[in-house]
Motif scaffolding. Structure first.
Motif, short mmCIF file in Angstrom:
data_model
loop_
_atom_site.label_atom_id
_atom_site.label_comp_id
_atom_site.label_asym_id
_atom_site.label_seq_id
_atom_site.Cartn_x
_atom_site.Cartn_y
_atom_site.Cartn_z
N PRO A 126 1.33 -11.31 1.56
CA PRO A 126 1.57 -10.51 2.78
C PRO A 126 2.78 -9.51 2.37
O PRO A 126 3.94 -9.74 1.90
N LEU A 127 2.76 -8.39 2.89
CA LEU A 127 3.92 -7.22 2.89
C LEU A 127 5.25 -7.59 3.65
O LEU A 127 4.93 -8.08 4.87
N ILE A 138 -1.23 -7.23 5.87
CA ILE A 138 -0.43 -7.53 7.02
C ILE A 138 -0.86 -8.26 8.28
O ILE A 138 -1.87 -7.50 9.00
N PRO A 139 -1.06 -9.69 7.99
CA PRO A 139 -1.65 -10.52 8.79
C PRO A 139 -1.46 -10.20 10.55
O PRO A 139 -0.21 -10.01 11.01
N GLY A 175 -4.30 -4.70 6.42
CA GLY A 175 -3.01 -4.15 5.98
C GLY A 175 -3.27 -2.82 5.29
O GLY A 175 -4.11 -1.76 5.88
N ILE A 176 -2.46 -2.85 3.98
CA ILE A 176 -2.66 -1.52 3.49
C ILE A 176 -3.36 -1.78 2.22
O ILE A 176 -3.15 -2.59 1.40
N VAL A 177 -4.67 -0.61 2.32
CA VAL A 177 -5.31 -0.93 0.92
C VAL A 177 -5.20 0.43 0.02
O VAL A 177 -5.10 1.42 0.48
N THR A 231 -3.05 -2.12 11.36
CA THR A 231 -2.28 -1.46 10.44
C THR A 231 -3.16 -0.05 10.60
O THR A 231 -4.31 0.02 10.25
N THR A 232 -2.56 0.94 10.86
CA THR A 232 -3.09 2.20 11.22
C THR A 232 -2.68 3.29 10.34
O THR A 232 -3.76 4.23 9.86
#
Length: 320
Positions: A11-12, A277-278, A261-263, A282-283
């Motif tokens: 996780p980030l 990012i649990p 999260g971020i892909v 995340t937009t």
């Protein structure tokens, strides 16, 4: 068929830059380090205040969804025209979860507008293309000549969704050009580091599309497949729901993947990195700072702007 290598990271880690927002999106990092963003739920444009919060600089209303800075102290906003908001477990979301409807009662259109970041003045630029009104402008990016690429995601109803598109506004501010249509929920849009490829990420399908450009605003005639109506090339087809995106200096495309999260996808589509990012939505992600490794991310469920140090620098955005 080529094999796609997918790597899921820990996780980030991040620090909270600002909180207390409604549904933030569209982060932009100014040259002096100030972060601007839009708040779709509250209909505002905000800037970070340096004390863990934000200050409202403009109130366009409806649904400001994307933001791009200009050198003259103004910004261009993609305004989706408003969503249908619901509250689920204490969190406001831009859709009715029972009917899967995002279109609010009495909805008419979306538009592209200009915001003065000093005075707060708002002026309409465009609300249609070829006689068809926009249904939900979402994300936007300037090219090297000052032209503006933007997506129109549209709205959804219980049994139907709008067909979206990719559009280009020339630097002279004249008529909007429809570049790619139809798309299924086009959201994030970005340009390759050399400006010769434009990308769009689809929310409904988890696909990342690309179009090779002959020149700014013009797709190369041989860029895509005749089998694809909008002429794009599918770089990746994923199980994620994509939101907005930013491009790294080496050409990778970093995408807000809502619940995941971020892909990050390589330009050839063969490698995918997932930075979870649990527990949030995340937009968006934006790069900045002296080394462009400062990454500001919008977490829209919790109403936060957060930042982290990215492993690679992002591409330097055009600010006309």
């Amino acid at each position: 068929m080529s094999t796609v290598k997918t790597t899921v990271h820990d996780p980030l880690d991040f620090e909270v830059l600002a909180d207390g927002l409604g549904f933030p999106e569209g982060p932009c990092i100014a040259e002096d380090g100030t972060v601007y963003a839009v708040d779709i739920d509250l209909g505002t444009v905000v800037r970070t205040d340096g004390a863990g919060g934000t200050t409202v600089v403009a109130t366009p209303g409806a649904g400001p969804n994307g933001l791009a800075l200009r050198a003259d102290g103004t910004a261009i906003v993609a305004n989706n025209g408003g969503f249908l908001w619901s509250e689920v477990a204490g969190t406001r979301i831009p859709i009715d979860p029972e009917t899967h409807t995002s279109e609010p009662p009495g909805f008419e259109k979306g538009w592209i507008e200009q915001v003065d970041l000093t005075t707060g003045d708002v002026s309409l630029l465009h609300d249609s293309c070829n006689g068809r009104t926009f249904r939900g402008p979402n994300d936007l990016v300037f090219d090297e000549v000052g032209g503006l690429w933007f997506t129109d995601l549209g709205k959804g109803r219980h049994a139907s969704v709008d067909r979206g598109g990719l559009y280009y506004l020339p630097p002279d501010g004249g008529e909007v050009h429809e570049i790619a249509f139809p798309l299924l929920g086009p959201n994030g849009v970005g340009l390759s580091p050399d400006g010769r490829t434009v990308y769009a990420a689809e929310t409904h399908t988890g696909r990342l599309w690309s179009w090779a450009l002959a020149e700014p605003g013009v797709v190369r005639p041989d860029a895509g497949s005749l089998a694809i109506r909008h002429g794009g090339v599918c770089l990746a087809s994923t199980p994620f729901s994509f939101d907005s995106l930013a491009v790294e200096e080496d050409g990778r495309i970093a995408i807000g993947a809502i619940v995941d999260g971020i892909v990050v996808i390589t330009p050839d589509g063969r490698e995918i990195d997932v930075h979870p990012i649990p527990g949030d939505v995340t937009t968006n992600i934006a790069f900045g700072g002296a080394d462009r490794r400062r990454a500001v991310i919008t977490l829209s469920r919790s109403g936060r702007l957060v930042e982290t140090t990215w492993p690679r620098p992002g591409v330097l955005l055009n600010v006309p």
